[in-house]
Write an enzyme that holds these catalytic residues in place. Structure first.
Site, PDB file in Angstrom:
ATOM      1  N   LYS A   1      73.391  16.964   5.241  1.00  0.00           N
ATOM      2  CA  LYS A   1      73.078  15.779   6.056  1.00  0.00           C
ATOM      3  C   LYS A   1      73.739  14.533   5.459  1.00  0.00           C
ATOM      4  O   LYS A   1      74.248  13.671   6.184  1.00  0.00           O
ATOM      5  CB  LYS A   1      71.556  15.583   6.159  1.00  0.00           C
ATOM      6  CG  LYS A   1      71.144  14.291   6.887  1.00  0.00           C
ATOM      7  CD  LYS A   1      71.704  14.241   8.289  1.00  0.00           C
ATOM      8  CE  LYS A   1      71.272  13.122   9.193  1.00  0.00           C
ATOM      9  NZ  LYS A   1      71.198  11.765   8.792  1.00  0.00           N
TER      10      LYS A   1
ATOM     11  N   HIS B   1      77.280  14.658   6.378  1.00  0.00           N
ATOM     12  CA  HIS B   1      77.357  14.311   7.806  1.00  0.00           C
ATOM     13  C   HIS B   1      77.427  12.788   7.938  1.00  0.00           C
ATOM     14  O   HIS B   1      78.250  12.234   8.664  1.00  0.00           O
ATOM     15  CB  HIS B   1      76.131  14.852   8.556  1.00  0.00           C
ATOM     16  CG  HIS B   1      75.925  14.238   9.908  1.00  0.00           C
ATOM     17  ND1 HIS B   1      75.354  12.980  10.086  1.00  0.00           N
ATOM     18  CD2 HIS B   1      76.247  14.657  11.150  1.00  0.00           C
ATOM     19  CE1 HIS B   1      75.327  12.689  11.358  1.00  0.00           C
ATOM     20  NE2 HIS B   1      75.865  13.684  12.040  1.00  0.00           N
ATOM     21  N   ASN B   2      76.537  12.109   7.220  1.00  0.00           N
ATOM     22  CA  ASN B   2      76.507  10.654   7.319  1.00  0.00           C
ATOM     23  C   ASN B   2      77.757  10.022   6.724  1.00  0.00           C
ATOM     24  O   ASN B   2      78.259   9.018   7.240  1.00  0.00           O
ATOM     25  CB  ASN B   2      75.258  10.093   6.631  1.00  0.00           C
ATOM     26  CG  ASN B   2      74.011  10.249   7.489  1.00  0.00           C
ATOM     27  OD1 ASN B   2      73.941  11.150   8.323  1.00  0.00           O
ATOM     28  ND2 ASN B   2      73.042   9.393   7.300  1.00  0.00           N
TER      29      ASN B   2
ATOM     30  N   SER C   1      69.508  14.839  12.335  1.00  0.00           N
ATOM     31  CA  SER C   1      70.430  13.827  12.855  1.00  0.00           C
ATOM     32  C   SER C   1      70.313  13.679  14.362  1.00  0.00           C
ATOM     33  O   SER C   1      69.996  14.635  15.064  1.00  0.00           O
ATOM     34  CB  SER C   1      71.875  14.182  12.513  1.00  0.00           C
ATOM     35  OG  SER C   1      72.734  13.190  13.051  1.00  0.00           O
TER      36      SER C   1
ATOM     37  N   GLU D   1      80.238  10.277   9.253  1.00  0.00           N
ATOM     38  CA  GLU D   1      79.852   9.280  10.275  1.00  0.00           C
ATOM     39  C   GLU D   1      80.369   7.886   9.882  1.00  0.00           C
ATOM     40  O   GLU D   1      80.921   7.157  10.703  1.00  0.00           O
ATOM     41  CB  GLU D   1      78.323   9.295  10.385  1.00  0.00           C
ATOM     42  CG  GLU D   1      77.680   8.215  11.232  1.00  0.00           C
ATOM     43  CD  GLU D   1      76.138   8.273  11.117  1.00  0.00           C
ATOM     44  OE1 GLU D   1      75.557   9.360  11.298  1.00  0.00           O
ATOM     45  OE2 GLU D   1      75.516   7.228  10.830  1.00  0.00           O
TER      46      GLU D   1
HETATM   47  C1  6PG Z   1      71.768  10.284  12.024  1.00  0.00           C
HETATM   48  C2  6PG Z   1      72.059   8.955  11.412  1.00  0.00           C
HETATM   49  C3  6PG Z   1      70.810   8.435  10.795  1.00  0.00           C
HETATM   50  C4  6PG Z   1      70.837   6.953  10.548  1.00  0.00           C
HETATM   51  C5  6PG Z   1      71.620   6.599   9.331  1.00  0.00           C
HETATM   52  C6  6PG Z   1      72.273   5.279   9.433  1.00  0.00           C
HETATM   53  O1  6PG Z   1      72.407  11.227  11.615  1.00  0.00           O
HETATM   54  O2  6PG Z   1      70.899  10.348  12.902  1.00  0.00           O
HETATM   55  O3  6PG Z   1      73.055   9.063  10.463  1.00  0.00           O
HETATM   56  O4  6PG Z   1      70.553   9.203   9.662  1.00  0.00           O
HETATM   57  O5  6PG Z   1      71.271   6.288  11.653  1.00  0.00           O
HETATM   58  O6  6PG Z   1      70.697   6.593   8.292  1.00  0.00           O
HETATM   59  O7  6PG Z   1      72.700   4.982   8.195  1.00  0.00           O
HETATM   60  P1  6PG Z   1      73.102   3.548   7.732  1.00  0.00           P
HETATM   61  O8  6PG Z   1      71.923   2.655   7.992  1.00  0.00           O
HETATM   62  O9  6PG Z   1      73.390   3.742   6.292  1.00  0.00           O
HETATM   63  O10 6PG Z   1      74.275   3.181   8.572  1.00  0.00           O
END
Ligand code: 6PG
Length: 475
Positions: free
Chosen positions: A186, A189-190, A132, A193
């Site tokens: 991960k 985590h997303n 990430s 996010e």
């Molecule tokens: C990270 C981000 C990375 C990416 C996502 C965005 O941790 O660096 O989360 O993995 O920016 O894939 O996801 P979306 O395109 O689904 O918003």
């Protein structure tokens, strides 16, 4: 063929692969690279000065593999999905016993478990690693979540620690558990996010449509919030996003960006997995659904014409600049609840898959480098540090104090938004979850009665042990 023996090989030179390779090269590792179009490797070497000198471009997969030290570390940075399987098929016949394949893409952890199982019968190793921090993180220090056989981590650690982000000197990388553990963490985590970003967008909606602020004014507010409890990368970039002007129109750039959010799948996977585990990650669900609704902008425009618009919105919030502290407190409180949900999913997954996930360690490696990095994650790290880690973050004394302090603000903001017709799906999901989760006597006793009436599904009683079925009056 090159005489030099590379420390690691990176397969796939998209922006993430290229930046990870440069990060490793900068830390003094020799990095063999291979890409579908071989020129990319040469460009990476030639366009990056002294750092580029540690990049070893290769023209074929055979040359790539034979340029690597033993055991070979082959890091895939290719799009998640079948391409990973194709690449594995391509290189496995050329590997030697003890070689390690590392999938550093945003894989579905179910695929990682399957791939780990398929490699288990071979003399090779497979590692699923979540990375990430976006492009800049990959280049200058990502947070990395490693899954796979623990022994393999000994071979990876000497490279991963130097290239990782550091929080007060501590590397933001760790081995978290077997097979899919790294990619699962991960994914969550997303998911967090997504919830965090959606809640910020909802507060932005209140500031814009409820209070009537310009993007520039909001930029100052988010920058101010970034100096206190909310201090985080996502709040910091929000201030930058809001301050930016569009060169062509002179408008704030956010004002000319189409309000349709993309999503690549990790948020949705978080929701699917949390449902499979029987954990209510309602803030993540709300965030994923909000992105889906956002993508239907033509339908939304039609619906707006069919129903009253949002003219009444400002009545609830107008002029309430002194209410900014309330918005800030509401966001802090909802954020705590969202993170508690994310960690509850991790807790359940750990038990379900027998991973023994180190929750404190996960919070620790999210403190820097990753997209949700923040001061707040240090508080979560501390909450899990004690002798008796809480079953749920909302039980940790520090968070009980903070949620108790912010609860009223969240309640008022959600209520006013509801009256104003301003959508706050993630903030209200946080509040409803909190109200549900902190209530010892809920309402599903009625649900159980209904299930028993129409399907003889049985119920348990408060006053007697056992399972009961009642002969309800015929309906
Ligand atoms: C990270 C981000 C990375 C990416 C996502 C965005 O941790 O660096 O989360 O993995 O920016 O894939 O996801 P979306 O395109 O689904 O918003």
């Amino acid at each position: 063929m090159s005489e030099r023996q590379a420390d690691i090989g990176v397969l796939g030179l998209g922006v993430m692969g290229a930046n990870l390779a440069l990060n490793m090269a900068e830390k003094g590792f020799t990095v063999a690279v291979n890409n579908r179009t071989a020129e990319k490797g040469y460009q990476l070497r030639d366009e990056n000065g002294a750092v580029g000198q540690n990049i070893l471009p290769t023209d074929s997969i055979e040359e790539f593999l034979s340029s690597l030290k033993s055991p070979r570390l082959v890091l895939f940075m290719v799009p998640a999905g079948p391409i990973v399987d194709d690449e594995m098929k391509r290189i496995m016949p050329l590997l030697s016993p003890g070689d390690i394949m590392i999938d550093a893409g945003n894989a579905d952890f179910n695929d990682t478990v399957r791939r780990s199982q398929s490699v288990a019968g071979t003399p090779f190793h497979f590692v699923g690693m979540g990375v990430s921090g976006g492009e800049l993180g990959a280049r200058h220090g990502p947070s990395m979540m490693v899954g796979g056989a623990q022994e393999t981590y000994a071979a990876l650690k000497p490279i991963l620690e130097p290239i990782s982000a550091k929080y007060q000197g501590e590397p933001c990388v760790a081995w978290l558990g077997p097979d899919g553990a790294g990619h699962f963490v991960k994914t969550i985590h997303n998911g967090i996010e997504y919830a965090d970003m959606q809640m910020i967008a909802e507060i932005y909606g209140i500031l814009r449509d409820g209070i009537g602020m310009s993007a520039g004014q909001m930029a100052d507010i988010f920058a101010d919030w970034n100096t206190r409890e909310l201090s985080s990368y996502l709040i910091e970039i929000t201030a930058v996003n809001l301050a930016e002007k569009d060169a062509g129109s002179g408008q704030p750039l956010v004002d000319v960006i189409l309000d349709e959010a993309g999503q690549k799948g990790t948020g949705r996977w978080s929701v699917i997995e949390s449902q499979k585990l029987g954990v209510g990650a309602t803030t993540i669900e709300a965030a994923v659904s909000a992105r889906s609704v956002s993508s239907r902008s033509a339908e939304r425009a039609l619906t707006e014409r069919l129903y009253d618009g949002i003219e009444h919105a400002r009545a609830e919030f107008h002029g309430e600049r002194d209410g900014l502290a309330e918005l800030e407190a509401a966001l802090v409180t909802a954020k705590i609840i969202a993170y508690a949900q994310g960690f509850a999913v991790l807790t359940a997954a750990s038990a379900e898959h027998g991973w023994n996930l180190p929750l404190g360690e996960i919070a620790r490696i999210w403190r820097a480098g990753c997209i949700i990095r923040s001061q707040f994650l240090d508080d979560i790290t501390k909450a899990y540090e004690g002798n008796e880690p809480p079953a749920n973050l909302l039980h940790a004394p520090e968070f009980v104090t903070r949620v108790t302090a912010g609860e009223a603000a969240l309640r008022r903001v959600v209520a006013k938004a509801a009256m104003a017709g301003i959508p706050v799906p993630a903030l209200s999901a946080a509040l409803s979850y909190f109200d549900d989760y902190r209530r010892a006597r809920g309402t599903t006793n009625l649900t159980q009665a209904q299930r028993d009436l129409f399907g003889a599904h049985t119920f348990r009683r408060l006053d007697q042990d056992g399972v009961f079925h009642h002969q309800w009056p015929a309906v």
